[in-house]
Design a protein around this motif. Structure first.
Motif, mmCIF file in Angstrom:
data_model
loop_
_atom_site.group_PDB
_atom_site.id
_atom_site.type_symbol
_atom_site.label_atom_id
_atom_site.label_comp_id
_atom_site.label_asym_id
_atom_site.label_seq_id
_atom_site.Cartn_x
_atom_site.Cartn_y
_atom_site.Cartn_z
ATOM 1 N N PHE A 66 1.457 92.696 60.464
ATOM 2 C CA PHE A 66 2.005 93.695 59.551
ATOM 3 C C PHE A 66 3.268 93.152 58.897
ATOM 4 N N ASN A 67 3.378 93.388 57.606
ATOM 5 C CA ASN A 67 4.579 92.998 56.870
ATOM 6 C C ASN A 67 5.110 94.234 56.155
ATOM 7 N N ASN A 68 6.247 94.708 56.600
ATOM 8 C CA ASN A 68 6.799 95.951 56.082
ATOM 9 C C ASN A 68 7.251 95.833 54.628
ATOM 10 N N HIS A 71 5.465 97.706 51.879
ATOM 11 C CA HIS A 71 5.475 99.167 51.871
ATOM 12 C C HIS A 71 6.854 99.764 51.621
#
Length: 158
Positions: A66-68, A71
């Motif tokens: 996951f790469n914030n 978002h």
């Protein structure tokens, strides 16, 4: 002071590197370009990450997880002390901030930050407020209104 006495500041001028002036100059033979090959040629440049045709490291490594950053919502920051440009009792929204030049560039809206002191009573309409900014605006008798996304889209299109 005369024109012939003017000199540049010490360290402002650099001597040009004189290439190809013999071995003892320190810049002879290959003129600081190493051996033969692509980088020794004039006009050559290899882009960053290029590995001579081998699959580059950045493409060999698996990309998982996951790469914030994908978002996040990026707001255009505006400090409280910048709002002192507006008249007492004025209605400050994103369009007003853009026309005066305080909110430039792309963003999902404007966020008012609490840096500085507000000296006037204002009605501020923005996408987001920091807690300290909200307290300072309301302490001066002003209002903080959170702009809807539809209204923000209209002001950026205009």
């Amino acid at each position: 002071m005369r024109l012939h006495t003017l000199k540049p500041n010490p360290g402002a001028k650099h001597r040009r590197k004189r290439l190809g002036q013999g071995e003892s100059s320190g810049h002879g033979k290959t003129s600081g370009r190493g051996g033969k090959g692509q980088t020794a040629r004039s006009g050559s440049s290899i882009r960053i990450g290029f590995e001579g045709g081998q699959m580059p490291l950045i493409r060999r490594i698996p990309k998982r997880g996951f790469n914030n950053a994908r978002h996040t919502i990026r707001y255009i920051p505006v400090n409280l002390d910048d709002l002192n440009r507006f008249d007492e009792g004025a209605r400050v929204d994103e369009l007003a901030l853009r026309t005066i030049g305080l909110a430039n560039g792309k963003g999902a809206g404007v966020k008012i930050l609490g840096t500085g002191e507000l000296k006037k009573k204002l009605t501020v309409i923005a996408s987001a407020f920091s807690e300290s900014a909200k307290q300072k605006i309301e302490a001066k008798g002003g209002k903080c209104e959170v702009a809807s996304k539809a209204a923000a889209a209209k002001t950026t299109a205009a």
